[in-house]
Design a protein around this motif. Structure first.
Motif, PDB file in Angstrom:
ATOM      1  N   ARG A 237       0.824  -1.209   0.000  1.00  0.00           N
ATOM      2  CA  ARG A 237       0.000   0.000   0.000  1.00  0.00           C
ATOM      3  C   ARG A 237       0.858   1.260   0.000  1.00  0.00           C
ATOM      4  O   ARG A 237       0.495   2.273  -0.607  1.00  0.00           O
ATOM      5  CB  ARG A 237      -0.947  -0.025   1.205  1.00  0.00           C
ATOM      6  N   LEU A 238       1.999   1.200   0.684  1.00  0.00           N
ATOM      7  CA  LEU A 238       2.897   2.354   0.683  1.00  0.00           C
ATOM      8  C   LEU A 238       3.458   2.589  -0.724  1.00  0.00           C
ATOM      9  O   LEU A 238       3.473   3.728  -1.211  1.00  0.00           O
ATOM     10  CB  LEU A 238       4.038   2.114   1.672  1.00  0.00           C
ATOM     11  N   ALA A 239       3.886   1.499  -1.379  1.00  0.00           N
ATOM     12  CA  ALA A 239       4.407   1.637  -2.746  1.00  0.00           C
ATOM     13  C   ALA A 239       3.320   2.112  -3.700  1.00  0.00           C
ATOM     14  O   ALA A 239       3.562   2.959  -4.577  1.00  0.00           O
ATOM     15  CB  ALA A 239       4.974   0.285  -3.213  1.00  0.00           C
ATOM     16  N   HIS A 240       2.100   1.575  -3.515  1.00  0.00           N
ATOM     17  CA  HIS A 240       0.984   1.974  -4.366  1.00  0.00           C
ATOM     18  C   HIS A 240       0.633   3.440  -4.155  1.00  0.00           C
ATOM     19  O   HIS A 240       0.366   4.172  -5.125  1.00  0.00           O
ATOM     20  CB  HIS A 240      -0.229   1.088  -4.062  1.00  0.00           C
ATOM     21  N   GLN A 241       0.696   3.891  -2.911  1.00  0.00           N
ATOM     22  CA  GLN A 241       0.387   5.287  -2.611  1.00  0.00           C
ATOM     23  C   GLN A 241       1.411   6.223  -3.254  1.00  0.00           C
ATOM     24  O   GLN A 241       1.060   7.290  -3.783  1.00  0.00           O
ATOM     25  CB  GLN A 241       0.355   5.503  -1.094  1.00  0.00           C
ATOM     26  N   LYS A 242       2.689   5.816  -3.251  1.00  0.00           N
ATOM     27  CA  LYS A 242       3.725   6.641  -3.896  1.00  0.00           C
ATOM     28  C   LYS A 242       3.491   6.738  -5.403  1.00  0.00           C
ATOM     29  O   LYS A 242       3.676   7.803  -6.004  1.00  0.00           O
ATOM     30  CB  LYS A 242       5.105   6.051  -3.610  1.00  0.00           C
ATOM     31  N   LYS A 243       3.092   5.606  -6.018  1.00  0.00           N
ATOM     32  CA  LYS A 243       2.765   5.632  -7.444  1.00  0.00           C
ATOM     33  C   LYS A 243       1.608   6.584  -7.722  1.00  0.00           C
ATOM     34  O   LYS A 243       1.629   7.353  -8.692  1.00  0.00           O
ATOM     35  CB  LYS A 243       2.384   4.223  -7.921  1.00  0.00           C
ATOM     36  N   LEU A 244       0.578   6.533  -6.847  1.00  0.00           N
ATOM     37  CA  LEU A 244      -0.590   7.395  -7.045  1.00  0.00           C
ATOM     38  C   LEU A 244      -0.205   8.869  -6.918  1.00  0.00           C
ATOM     39  O   LEU A 244      -0.710   9.719  -7.661  1.00  0.00           O
ATOM     40  CB  LEU A 244      -1.677   7.032  -6.034  1.00  0.00           C
ATOM     41  N   ARG A 275      -5.059  10.962 -22.523  1.00  0.00           N
ATOM     42  CA  ARG A 275      -5.639   9.624 -22.669  1.00  0.00           C
ATOM     43  C   ARG A 275      -4.728   8.570 -22.019  1.00  0.00           C
ATOM     44  O   ARG A 275      -5.207   7.632 -21.368  1.00  0.00           O
ATOM     45  CB  ARG A 275      -5.879   9.302 -24.138  1.00  0.00           C
ATOM     46  N   ALA A 276      -3.414   8.743 -22.210  1.00  0.00           N
ATOM     47  CA  ALA A 276      -2.464   7.804 -21.603  1.00  0.00           C
ATOM     48  C   ALA A 276      -2.515   7.888 -20.075  1.00  0.00           C
ATOM     49  O   ALA A 276      -2.455   6.869 -19.373  1.00  0.00           O
ATOM     50  CB  ALA A 276      -1.058   8.096 -22.106  1.00  0.00           C
ATOM     51  N   VAL A 277      -2.640   9.132 -19.567  1.00  0.00           N
ATOM     52  CA  VAL A 277      -2.720   9.324 -18.110  1.00  0.00           C
ATOM     53  C   VAL A 277      -3.973   8.649 -17.550  1.00  0.00           C
ATOM     54  O   VAL A 277      -3.947   7.966 -16.521  1.00  0.00           O
ATOM     55  CB  VAL A 277      -2.704  10.826 -17.772  1.00  0.00           C
ATOM     56  N   LYS A 282      -6.667   3.883 -14.640  1.00  0.00           N
ATOM     57  CA  LYS A 282      -7.497   2.670 -14.556  1.00  0.00           C
ATOM     58  C   LYS A 282      -6.651   1.450 -14.174  1.00  0.00           C
ATOM     59  O   LYS A 282      -7.101   0.575 -13.449  1.00  0.00           O
ATOM     60  CB  LYS A 282      -8.206   2.434 -15.884  1.00  0.00           C
ATOM     61  N   ARG A 283      -5.389   1.422 -14.706  1.00  0.00           N
ATOM     62  CA  ARG A 283      -4.511   0.309 -14.344  1.00  0.00           C
ATOM     63  C   ARG A 283      -4.188   0.337 -12.849  1.00  0.00           C
ATOM     64  O   ARG A 283      -4.130  -0.704 -12.194  1.00  0.00           O
ATOM     65  CB  ARG A 283      -3.234   0.370 -15.180  1.00  0.00           C
ATOM     66  N   TYR A 284      -3.992   1.544 -12.302  1.00  0.00           N
ATOM     67  CA  TYR A 284      -3.735   1.658 -10.869  1.00  0.00           C
ATOM     68  C   TYR A 284      -4.952   1.209 -10.044  1.00  0.00           C
ATOM     69  O   TYR A 284      -4.808   0.620  -8.973  1.00  0.00           O
ATOM     70  CB  TYR A 284      -3.358   3.094 -10.515  1.00  0.00           C
ATOM     71  N   GLU A 285      -6.159   1.509 -10.535  1.00  0.00           N
ATOM     72  CA  GLU A 285      -7.377   1.073  -9.845  1.00  0.00           C
ATOM     73  C   GLU A 285      -7.464  -0.446  -9.804  1.00  0.00           C
ATOM     74  O   GLU A 285      -7.831  -1.045  -8.786  1.00  0.00           O
ATOM     75  CB  GLU A 285      -8.608   1.665 -10.533  1.00  0.00           C
TER      76      GLU A 285
END
Length: 510
Positions: A237-244, A275-277, A282-285
């Motif tokens: 979750r920490l890594a995912h939060q940094k990506k977000l 569009r890429a962003v 969606k991939r992050y979701e």
């Protein structure tokens, strides 16, 4: 011996699941321990394994069971009411007792240090101590020709020599044994397979797990797995939060460019970036849905003594000199000398029937006469609990809503649902009733506690918190207990009671 497939058990009162999708194979010679918090359905599952008719009046169930045994022995948590009016002679030699191996009966009596001459006595079973009641059931049930043994809290009330004997028996008997226990030492010495009944998410969801492990290994692996999964979930979750956060900055930058770009060619390029962003978003979701689940486990006891004003440490609150302990006209111990100060924690052990509970009750009477505020937990909870009242009624002194909400909060910390808080106490398990007395002592904040087998009905997951609760208590404790871990953790001094009086013993000798 026994095979269960996809068993779900639901309590009809609240329509709450106690057991969820349990599949279990019990092989010949297995020693299967059922563990879990108070009120999670352990005794009901044990009875269902023997015969579903034993619980059909209050349990709905789905699933299948195959029983590959015809005769079994069963020792319940409490002596059945229909036995209380029987004499020892009727219990052992009644007309229905034709399947006993009498050679084994007398052998077990000798091993358990029960005088076999008492088999023919007219003494009523209701007059026996808790330990003696359990001991005679062991002697009789083990002398039957059975290949399955079902035991509900077999370590309760037994003196230490008998407890160690039972541990050795279960370890070495070829019989298959299924048992409920809260005693961590007993579990560690005997179990070869663990069935853990849990109710998580505020006791609304049942979770049932099976592991072919000894208890100590199971408890450690369960803790290690929980810690590993929790750490992995946090790291992901920490890594995912940094990506977000990085993605959010990119999103804001592209969005700013979209709003401030007026050239058509540049606008098409920026729109393509947007569009890429959005696609990356969606991939992050989807990635968030695959993160390791944060593990859940059943809440343990959360109780603390506060606002206790202990009496002066040097003050002797109990002094017995050459005291003779009698029950009726019978003298059990003729010469007791005992002193307990106001901040001392004392444990008392001794063989079943020697009079430990009677001594504790005498001390209780003396302290009441002296005017001391006392918290008391008797061995038989019914002495203090009106079985027709609800936990809420037992713990509140008025109909004041604020007091009621405070009590409900305390009960919730002990894993009582709001429905259980309003059930008659008779509906509750022995462990839940023990929790009520524990909470009453905490709320009353008395400086002196008298405890008769205080841990006997608390689950292994609650035991460490119960021990710490009493270890941190700043006042005086006098406790009768056979729980070796509890005695070693809580008590400053331990005495052994026998016919000659009280003598101090070392913790290492337990």
């Amino acid at each position: 011996m026994l095979q269960i497939t996809h068993l779900t058990m639901t309590h009809e009162k609240d329509l709450t699941d106690l057991v969820s999708d349990l599949s279990l194979v019990v092989n010949k010679g297995d020693k299967v321990a059922l563990i879990g918090e108070e009120g999670n359905g352990k005794s009901s599952l044990l009875k269902w394994m023997m015969n579903e008719d034993l619980v059909s009046s209050y349990i709905q169930f789905s699933g299948q069971i195959h029983r590959d045994f015809t005769h079994y022995s069963y020792i319940p948590q409490q002596l059945p009411q229909e036995f209380e009016s029987l004499s020892l002679n009727d219990y052992f030699f009644g007309p229905s007792e034709i399947d006993l191996d009498y050679a084994a009966l007398y052998r077990y009596a000798k091993e358990l240090q029960f005088d076999s001459e008492r088999f023919a006595h007219a003494q009523l079973l209701s007059s026996l101590s808790g330990g003696e009641t359990l001991k005679i059931q062991l002697i009789k049930e083990l002398a039957k020709e059975t290949d399955m043994l079902f035991l509900d809290e077999p370590s309760n009330d037994l003196d230490l020599p008998t407890l160690k004997w039972l541990e050795h028996f279960i370890q070495n008997t070829p019989k298959t044994v299924v048992f409920v226990s809260h005693d961590e030492t007993f579990l560690s010495q005997t179990a070869t397979k663990i069935v853990h009944l849990e109710r998580i998410k505020k006791r609304q969801v049942a979770r049932t797990s099976v592991q072919a492990l000894g208890y100590a290994t199971y408890a450690q692996e369960r803790k290690d797995q929980f810690d590993r999964q929790l750490q992995q979930a946090r790291n992901e979750r920490l890594a995912h939060q940094k990506k977000l956060e990085r993605h959010h900055r990119i999103h804001q930058s592209v969005e700013h460019a979209v709003r401030n770009t007026h050239d058509a060619s540049a606008g098409r390029l920026v729109a393509k970036k947007m569009r890429a962003v959005l696609a990356q978003e969606k991939r992050y979701e989807k990635e968030a849905e695959t993160l390791t689940e944060i593990p859940t486990q059943e809440d343990c006891i959360r109780l603390f003594f506060k606002d206790i004003e202990p009496l002066p440490a040097h003050k002797a609150i109990i002094e017995l000199t050459d005291f003779s302990l009698q029950v009726g006209t019978k003298t059990l111990v003729a010469n007791i000398n005992f002193r307990c100060s106001a901040q001392e924690k004392v444990g008392i052990v001794g063989k079943n029937g020697i009079g430990k509970s009677s001594l504790l009750k005498h001390i209780y009477t003396l302290l009441l006469e002296a005017g001391y505020p006392i918290g008391y937990m008797p061995q038989q909870y019914q002495e203090l609990l009106n079985q027709a009242a609800s936990p809420l009624q037992f713990l509140t002194s008025s109909s004041d809503k604020k007091e009621e909400e405070g009590v409900l909060t305390h009960l919730a910390s002990l894993q009582f649902s709001r429905e259980e808080a309003r059930h008659p106490i008779s509906y509750l398990s022995g462990g839940q009733q023990g929790k009520l007395l524990l909470l009453k002592m905490v709320l009353d904040a008395c400086p002196v506690l008298l405890l008769d087998e205080p841990t006997r009905n608390f689950s292994p997951t609650s035991q460490p918190q119960v021990r710490q609760l009493f270890a941190d208590f700043p006042g005086a404790i006098v406790t009768v207990s056979h729980d070796r871990t509890f005695l070693k953790t809580v008590c400053d001094t331990i005495y052994h009671l026998d016919e000659t009086g009280l003598r101090e013993i070392r913790k290492e000798d337990l």
